[in-house]
Each structure stands twice: as C-alpha cells, then as structure tokens.
Design an enzyme around this catalytic site. Structure first.
Site, PDB file in Angstrom:
ATOM      1  N   GLU A 192       0.824  -1.217   0.000  1.00 47.61           N
ATOM      2  CA  GLU A 192       0.000   0.000   0.000  1.00 47.61           C
ATOM      3  C   GLU A 192       0.857   1.267   0.000  1.00 47.61           C
ATOM      4  O   GLU A 192       0.523   2.251  -0.661  1.00 47.61           O
ATOM      5  CB  GLU A 192      -0.921   0.040   1.227  1.00 47.61           C
ATOM      6  CG  GLU A 192      -1.868  -1.142   1.367  1.00 47.61           C
ATOM      7  CD  GLU A 192      -1.294  -2.219   2.276  1.00 47.61           C
ATOM      8  OE1 GLU A 192      -0.127  -2.625   2.065  1.00 47.61           O
ATOM      9  OE2 GLU A 192      -2.009  -2.659   3.181  1.00 47.61           O
ATOM     10  N   CYS A 249      -0.177   1.477   7.240  1.00 45.11           N
ATOM     11  CA  CYS A 249      -0.796   1.730   5.934  1.00 45.11           C
ATOM     12  C   CYS A 249      -2.137   2.444   6.074  1.00 45.11           C
ATOM     13  O   CYS A 249      -2.492   3.274   5.237  1.00 45.11           O
ATOM     14  CB  CYS A 249      -0.939   0.417   5.175  1.00 45.11           C
ATOM     15  SG  CYS A 249       0.665  -0.295   4.736  1.00 45.11           S
TER      16      CYS A 249
END
Lengths: 143, 143
Positions: A55, A86
C-alpha cells in the site's frame, strides 16, 4: 466488466509475484476512472525496509502519476486489510475508496479501532478466500 | 555530552530546514551507539507524497545504513509525537527507543490508544517548548 473482482484479481496477481520472491504475499492496485494507475506488492525483505508494504508503495506511485498527493477519485484494492502504518498513510492520502480482500484480525487497523479519512468508503470481503489462502499457504510453507 | 537534549537539538535543526522549505516543521534523527545514522525532515509538499514524513524517511535511511530492517539498539529523536502511520512503521522496525519532543494531542498515536513495539522504550517532553513553538509559528504564519 470493471467490477471489484476484476481489480482485486489484479491485486492478487501482485500478491503472487510477492510470493514468488519469498515476500509475505500481499498485493494492491490503485484505480482511477477504471484505469490502473499504480500496482505494487510487499517488498520488505527485498528492500530491507519495514515501510515497503504494498500500500505504501502504491500510494507514493499513484501520487506521482497524478502529480498531487491526495488520491481523490481513487480506489485502492488490497488483498489483505491494511496495518496501522498503511491505514495512517491512506488517511493522509484522503483516498476515496478502499476495497479489502481478506481481514487481518491481528494486525489490521479495524480491530485497533482506527478509521480511515471520513471521505473514504470501505468495502471488505472481495475474493476473501483467495486473498486469505495465499497468505496462509505462505506461512504454512515457512513452518 | 550525548544527552537526549543534544540529539533533540539536531532533530530540531532538521525541523528548521523543513520550515525554510515551507514544509510542516518536523524533524528527526536516528542514533545508534551515540552516532547519528540518519536524519530527515518532513518533505510531503516537496515530494508530493503523504508518506514522506520525517520518521518514515529516517526509518528507511537507518535500515539502509545498518543493512537490516530492524532498528535494534537505535533511538529515534523526533520533534513531534509520531502520527498513526509513523507509529505503525516504528512498530514494524522494533526500534529500541523513541524520544519525543512535543506531544500531538490531535494526530499523535498516543491518544489513538496505539502502542509501539513491546521492545520500544518511550520518552517524551525533551525540549518540548522549542519543538512545539516551531510548529505553532509555522501554522500562525499560514493563517
């Protein structure tokens, strides 16, 4: 044609690439107007860098593509529920939508009572079994 | 000589560099055996990247220097309490110690009920006034 499954399949392909590199198999893509503008997989071992989650790389890559740091009108498809790090990055990015494959009860942001940006819609459970299975297979092979 | 104030002053110098670049003035250094192995300041505007917080860059940089992804026997000195993203990254890095200048009640990880790695010692309030003042001055000038 451009269903959530369609793009999650692409994220899963990224996870498979990670698996072949002996990386924890998590992948994602960022989509804007039905166009994939970033794709990434976990590279923490290869890069010797705990921040190199799929991510994180995808957020940086998508922002580069867009020329702006906010991921407006963008959807992130990720095979496993984002971790605290993330989720924090997705919060700052003000991304419009996050589509999650499998939940991560232990490390995921949801059970930490964290939320993404108020602007962010969350969908979970897309290709859940496939997304979960690849991670389980990875850790089974490690034991 | 190698007090917490000594290294926090270096982190504050990084924050000052950020201020001059019109970046939110947050800086940090990573120290191992009294040696600075990484220094960084917030570059989110310059890099158009929400993930370019001082801590994130310093974690990557220190891991590069050490040749390993875990920041064992390392201390991060940061002028402002890490956000959710950065606290998640510090968790993964298993860093030994984090020394915080000023608290960030609104965006910091502590009020989100997050904790760092069990191996991580946390110290807060080193040069608190100076670290807080530079951020306040930045936002005052913005208004």
């Amino acid at each position: 044609m451009f269903t959530d499954e369609y793009f999650m399949k692409m994220a899963l392909q990224e996870a498979e690439i990670a698996f072949e590199k002996d990386e924890v198999p998590i992948g994602c893509v960022v989509v804007s107007n039905n166009r994939v503008i970033a794709r990434a997989h976990n590279l923490t071992e290869t890069l010797n860098d705990v921040t190199a989650h799929a991510e994180m790389q995808a957020i940086t890559s998508a922002a580069n593509f867009l020329g702006g740091k906010y991921l407006i009108n963008c959807t992130l498809y990720v095979t496993l529920e984002p971790c605290v790090m993330c989720s924090g990055a997705l919060y700052w990015a003000q991304i419009s939508k996050v589509v999650i494959g499998a939940r991560d009860e232990q490390r995921g942001f949801i059970n930490k009572n964290l939320s993404l940006h108020p602007k962010t819609e969350i969908v979970s459970g897309i290709m859940e079994n496939e997304c979960s299975l690849i991670v389980k297979e990875f850790f089974k092979a490690k034991r």
